[in-house]
Enzyme design. Sequence first.
Site, PDB file in Angstrom:
ATOM      1  CB  CYS A 123      -0.845   0.078   1.273  1.00 29.72           C
ATOM      2  SG  CYS A 123      -1.930  -1.297   1.570  1.00 29.72           S
ATOM      3  CB  CYS A 170      -3.309   2.784   2.258  1.00 28.59           C
ATOM      4  SG  CYS A 170      -4.688   1.650   1.995  1.00 28.59           S
ATOM      5  CB  CYS A 178      -3.497  -1.865  -1.503  1.00 33.14           C
ATOM      6  SG  CYS A 178      -4.917  -1.378  -0.510  1.00 33.14           S
ATOM      7  CB  CYS A 212      -4.334   3.004  -1.343  1.00 25.72           C
ATOM      8  SG  CYS A 212      -2.945   1.843  -1.391  1.00 25.72           S
TER       9      CYS A 212
END
Length: 67
Positions: free
Chosen positions: A14, A18, A44, A47
């Site tokens: 991420c 995030c 991810c 995000c």
Amino acid sequence: MTAVQAVRTTGIYCLPSCGARPLPENVAALPSAAAARAAGYRACRRCRPDAALPEAQVGAWAAGFKP
């Protein structure tokens, strides 16, 4: 390059911004999304770190913006 956070327990990486908040002991900092992918992590879905625009592209995009 943008640094990312890789979560060992879920196998995802991420952006630091995030909203997902894994336990700190499960997080590893990596220098880039490419390094995270090479280590076997996936992006991810919250995000979307691969969809983030690099800083240079953001500057070029903002320069062309007419209010």
